[in-house]
Write a protein that holds these residues in place. Structure first.
Motif, PDB file in Angstrom:
ATOM      1  N   THR A   1      11.277  -0.040   1.212  1.00  0.00           N
ATOM      2  CA  THR A   1      10.177   0.141   0.252  1.00  0.00           C
ATOM      3  C   THR A   1      10.077   1.596  -0.191  1.00  0.00           C
ATOM      4  OG1 THR A   1       8.937  -1.690   1.231  1.00  0.00           O
ATOM      5  CG2 THR A   1       7.684  -0.105  -0.066  1.00  0.00           C
ATOM      6  N   THR A   2      10.220   2.514   0.749  1.00  0.00           N
ATOM      7  CA  THR A   2      10.129   3.943   0.421  1.00  0.00           C
ATOM      8  C   THR A   2      11.254   4.349  -0.516  1.00  0.00           C
ATOM      9  OG1 THR A   2       9.093   4.418   2.557  1.00  0.00           O
ATOM     10  CG2 THR A   2      10.069   6.278   1.381  1.00  0.00           C
TER      11      THR A   2
ATOM     12  N   GLU B   1       0.519   3.810  -3.078  1.00  0.00           N
ATOM     13  CA  GLU B   1       0.129   5.207  -2.870  1.00  0.00           C
ATOM     14  C   GLU B   1       1.209   6.166  -3.359  1.00  0.00           C
ATOM     15  OE1 GLU B   1      -1.951   6.647   0.402  1.00  0.00           O
ATOM     16  OE2 GLU B   1      -2.889   4.743   0.919  1.00  0.00           O
TER      17      GLU B   1
ATOM     18  N   VAL C   1       9.783  -0.704   5.727  1.00  0.00           N
ATOM     19  CA  VAL C   1       9.169   0.523   5.207  1.00  0.00           C
ATOM     20  C   VAL C   1      10.243   1.425   4.601  1.00  0.00           C
ATOM     21  CG1 VAL C   1       8.021   2.680   5.868  1.00  0.00           C
ATOM     22  CG2 VAL C   1       7.121   0.494   6.676  1.00  0.00           C
TER      23      VAL C   1
ATOM     24  N   VAL D   1       2.552  10.422   2.494  1.00  0.00           N
ATOM     25  CA  VAL D   1       1.979   9.076   2.597  1.00  0.00           C
ATOM     26  C   VAL D   1       2.384   8.417   3.915  1.00  0.00           C
ATOM     27  CG1 VAL D   1       2.115   6.735   1.647  1.00  0.00           C
ATOM     28  CG2 VAL D   1       1.724   8.675   0.119  1.00  0.00           C
ATOM     29  N   LEU D   2       3.672   8.504   4.254  1.00  0.00           N
ATOM     30  CA  LEU D   2       4.144   7.841   5.470  1.00  0.00           C
ATOM     31  C   LEU D   2       3.569   8.485   6.725  1.00  0.00           C
ATOM     32  CD1 LEU D   2       7.882   7.162   4.548  1.00  0.00           C
ATOM     33  CD2 LEU D   2       6.004   5.523   4.594  1.00  0.00           C
TER      34      LEU D   2
ATOM     35  N   THR E   1       0.829  -1.211   0.000  1.00  0.00           N
ATOM     36  CA  THR E   1       0.000   0.000   0.000  1.00  0.00           C
ATOM     37  C   THR E   1       0.857   1.251   0.000  1.00  0.00           C
ATOM     38  OG1 THR E   1      -1.649  -1.247   1.261  1.00  0.00           O
ATOM     39  CG2 THR E   1      -1.986   1.114   1.078  1.00  0.00           C
ATOM     40  N   VAL E   2       1.966   1.245   0.759  1.00  0.00           N
ATOM     41  CA  VAL E   2       2.896   2.380   0.734  1.00  0.00           C
ATOM     42  C   VAL E   2       3.399   2.601  -0.690  1.00  0.00           C
ATOM     43  CG1 VAL E   2       5.193   3.166   1.438  1.00  0.00           C
ATOM     44  CG2 VAL E   2       3.637   2.233   3.149  1.00  0.00           C
TER      45      VAL E   2
ATOM     46  N   PHE F   1      -0.084   6.651   7.120  1.00  0.00           N
ATOM     47  CA  PHE F   1       0.327   5.511   7.940  1.00  0.00           C
ATOM     48  C   PHE F   1       0.884   5.906   9.306  1.00  0.00           C
ATOM     49  CE2 PHE F   1       0.586   4.049   3.535  1.00  0.00           C
ATOM     50  CZ  PHE F   1      -0.284   2.967   3.609  1.00  0.00           C
TER      51      PHE F   1
ATOM     52  N   SER G   1      10.657   2.941  -3.904  1.00  0.00           N
ATOM     53  CA  SER G   1       9.540   3.652  -4.541  1.00  0.00           C
ATOM     54  C   SER G   1       9.971   5.018  -5.043  1.00  0.00           C
ATOM     55  CB  SER G   1       8.375   3.804  -3.544  1.00  0.00           C
ATOM     56  OG  SER G   1       7.855   2.548  -3.175  1.00  0.00           O
TER      57      SER G   1
END
Length: 298
Positions: A70-71, A32, A67, A133-134, A28-29, A138, A74
């Motif tokens: 992934t960030t 988005e 996270v 987003v983070l 989802t991270v 979240f 991304s």
């Protein structure tokens, strides 16, 4: 030797389980941040490869670590996507994502992945988007975000404030519940199927915008269609099409089928009870995942 092998197997299971436990969050991270399920899956694959290569005994907080990976992945991919979008034919829309009804009942989450919201996020810089987003979706703390985007916490707070103000000025003016959207969608579907243009005009805001994403692959308007009269005329061409209600990006939407496959996904944006935005995704690449998922469901 047998004991050592058993221990290695247990360790492998443990770090695999940790990844699986956070997989939905990580997807989802990435989604988005990118607006693309296919690219989000690629980011998860890259995250897994890096996760499987680290010394896991040194990782104190697997969630924060994953996270962060992934960030960063991304962000790298987002910059590449931005260059790709500059040469995209016609309007670019996010890849539609099927979401189960129980998840869609979380109104805040549903709004965070709505077509309208993802288009607002497109107007942020890559770092602003990651921070927003983070933090706002979240609730990741500023220290963790700082590590993920390679900034100090003070700078991250400033970026978050700037991104929040930018989003607030452009997001839908009011939160619309799934039931409200469902009612509007049902009325919209009936008006389109019957060709009731008067009813359509009564539901559509005077400054409504229709975006159609064909990606240069299938027929679609290469410019936004603006205004109730022009949008209604465009919708009149759908009369007689088979429209199926579904949940896309956390909100009710319509599927248009042709030749046994999904031809178009139409999502709505509502403001003050009127339809202010229509998002029609026709690019076959963006519909391939949904075609696979619906085929598997049957």
């Amino acid at each position: 030797m047998a004991d050592r092998d058993a221990g290695a197997g247990a360790a492998t299971t443990t770090f695999t389980d940790r990844f699986v436990a956070h997989r939905n969050l990580l997807f989802t991270v990435a989604y988005e941040m990118l607006g693309s399920a296919a690219d989000a899956e690629d980011v998860l694959q890259e995250t897994w490869l890096r996760w499987s290569g680290v010394e896991h005994a040194t990782v104190r907080d697997p969630r924060a670590f994953l996270v962060r990976i992934t960030t960063r992945q991304s962000l790298t991919r987002l910059r590449t996507l931005r260059r790709r979008k500059e040469s995209y034919v016609g309007p670019w829309l996010p890849e539609p994502l099927l979401i189960t009804p129980d998840v869609a009942e979380d109104v805040e989450f549903a709004d965070s992945v709505s077509m309208a919201m993802l288009l607002v996020l497109e107007s942020l810089t890559p770092t602003e988007r990651a921070v927003f987003v983070l933090r706002d979706v979240f609730d990741v703390d500023y220290d963790e975000i700082a590590q993920a985007v390679d900034k100090n916490p003070s700078a991250v707070r400033q970026i978050a404030h700037r991104a929040r103000a930018h989003v607030a000025a452009r997001r839908p003016r009011e939160t619309v519940s799934p039931s409200q959207t469902r009612d509007a969608l049902s009325a919209f579907q009936q008006a389109v199927e019957t060709g009731d243009l008067t009813r359509l005009l009564n539901m559509i805001a005077p400054d409504v915008v229709l975006l159609t994403d064909g990606g240069g692959v299938v027929r679609a308007a290469v410019e936004p269609v603006v205004g109730a009269a022009d949008v209604t005329e465009a919708l009149a061409r759908l009369r007689g099409a088979l429209l199926q209600p579904t949940l896309v990006n956390g909100h009710p939407a319509l599927i248009i089928h042709r030749d046994g496959r999904i031809d178009t996904i139409v999502a709505l944006r509502l403001d003050a009870g009127l339809i202010t935005g229509l998002y029609a995704v026709r690019n076959p690449e963006k519909l391939s995942r949904m075609n696979r998922e619906t085929a598997m469901a049957h």
